[in-house]
Design a protein around this motif. Structure first.
Motif, short mmCIF file in Angstrom:
data_model
loop_
_atom_site.label_atom_id
_atom_site.label_comp_id
_atom_site.label_asym_id
_atom_site.label_seq_id
_atom_site.Cartn_x
_atom_site.Cartn_y
_atom_site.Cartn_z
N MET A 1 0.83 -1.19 0.00
CA MET A 1 0.00 0.00 0.00
C MET A 1 0.88 1.26 0.00
O MET A 1 1.99 1.23 0.50
N THR A 2 0.30 2.35 -0.50
CA THR A 2 1.04 3.61 -0.48
C THR A 2 0.14 4.68 0.15
O THR A 2 -0.42 4.47 1.21
N ASP A 3 -0.04 5.83 -0.52
CA ASP A 3 -0.87 6.88 0.05
C ASP A 3 -2.29 6.77 -0.47
O ASP A 3 -2.65 5.82 -1.15
N ASN A 4 -3.11 7.79 -0.12
CA ASN A 4 -4.52 7.75 -0.51
C ASN A 4 -4.73 7.89 -2.01
O ASN A 4 -5.82 7.62 -2.51
N LEU B 1 -6.41 3.26 -13.53
CA LEU B 1 -7.44 4.14 -12.99
C LEU B 1 -8.83 3.52 -13.13
O LEU B 1 -9.05 2.64 -13.95
N GLY B 2 -9.75 3.99 -12.30
CA GLY B 2 -11.15 3.58 -12.43
C GLY B 2 -11.55 2.37 -11.63
O GLY B 2 -12.68 1.88 -11.77
N LEU B 3 -10.66 1.85 -10.79
CA LEU B 3 -10.98 0.64 -10.03
C LEU B 3 -11.20 0.88 -8.55
O LEU B 3 -11.93 0.13 -7.90
N ILE B 4 -10.58 1.91 -7.98
CA ILE B 4 -10.68 2.12 -6.54
C ILE B 4 -10.89 3.59 -6.22
O ILE B 4 -10.43 4.48 -6.94
N ARG B 5 -11.62 3.81 -5.13
CA ARG B 5 -11.78 5.16 -4.58
C ARG B 5 -11.43 5.09 -3.09
O ARG B 5 -11.83 4.17 -2.39
N LEU C 1 -4.28 2.35 -9.10
CA LEU C 1 -3.84 1.03 -8.65
C LEU C 1 -2.58 0.64 -9.41
O LEU C 1 -2.49 0.85 -10.61
N ARG C 2 -1.63 0.09 -8.70
CA ARG C 2 -0.46 -0.53 -9.32
C ARG C 2 -0.42 -1.99 -8.89
O ARG C 2 -0.72 -2.32 -7.74
#
Length: 220
Positions: free
Chosen positions: A1-4, A56-60, A68-69
């Motif tokens: 995990m990283t930042d928001n 993009l487009g998978l998580i909020r 997401l990576r």
């Protein structure tokens, strides 16, 4: 995990030869990082790490869209046509420590073929490897990828009817890992929507596991 604003998930693919591990890794990454081809012998000789771009487009998170990576560790088959079981085990263990020791591992993906029956004792070798690598909580951190699902579909099976007819060995395995499984087609090309569907399912598994990780080195 990283930042928001960005999240990274760490995955390892494990399985027997010609199950489609490397192809599955490529599908998750949206790339062709790993060599994948039909061969009478094991294709992958060593561990290799692949990284996706920003998805993009998978998580909020916190009401905002996050990128997401995905990082995937591809591994030699187990058993392997040219390496001993001990060599593969030690190689994978070292690679997990090298690449995921700082952030931890979110999921191990056991790759099986949906177009072949899973018979008693057939998955024991790989399950033993997963248990040795991940330890006693391996079931919480393992999901099953059923590749070549398009061939099962061509034979008239959808996901539901496939599981109704599946061997007791496969059903017992899926029960062990709390029914964390995903069907994956074996198309040559990488289809964005299919990839996003698979990634959403993996994210759901990780979310239900409270974003816990394994193999993370504690800092003294």
């Amino acid at each position: 995990m990283t930042d928001n604003h960005e999240m990274t998930i760490n995955l390892v693919v494990l399985g027997k030869a010609q199950t489609g591990k490397s192809a599955a890794g490529n599908r998750l990454l949206g790339s062709s990082d790993f060599e994948s081809r039909l061969s009478p012998s094991s294709v992958t000789p060593r561990c290799s790490l692949g990284r996706s771009g920003r998805i993009l487009g998978l998580i909020r998170r916190s009401g905002c869209e996050s990128a997401l990576r995905v990082r995937v560790l591809d591994t030699p088959s187990y058993p392997h046509s040219a390496l001993s079981k001990e060599q593969v085990r030690d190689m994978v263990r070292a690679a997990l420590a090298q690449h995921f020791g700082e952030e931890g591992l979110h999921l191990a993906l056991l790759v099986l073929r949906a177009d072949l029956p899973l018979c008693p004792d057939e998955s024991n070798d790989t399950l033993q490897l997963i248990q040795e690598l991940l330890g006693p909580t391996w079931k919480d951190f393992t999901a099953v990828l059923l590749t070549h699902a398009d061939k099962a579909e061509e034979a008239g099976y959808n996901d539901e009817t496939y599981l109704q007819c599946a061997s007791s060995t496969l059903l017992s395995l899926l029960s062990l890992v709390q029914h964390k499984y995903i069907f994956l087609d074996n198309h040559n090309g990488i289809i964005k929507e299919e990839r996003n569907t698979v990634l959403r399912k993996l994210l759901n598994f990780i979310r239900k596991n409270n974003y816990q990780v394994l193999l993370k080195h504690s800092k003294e």
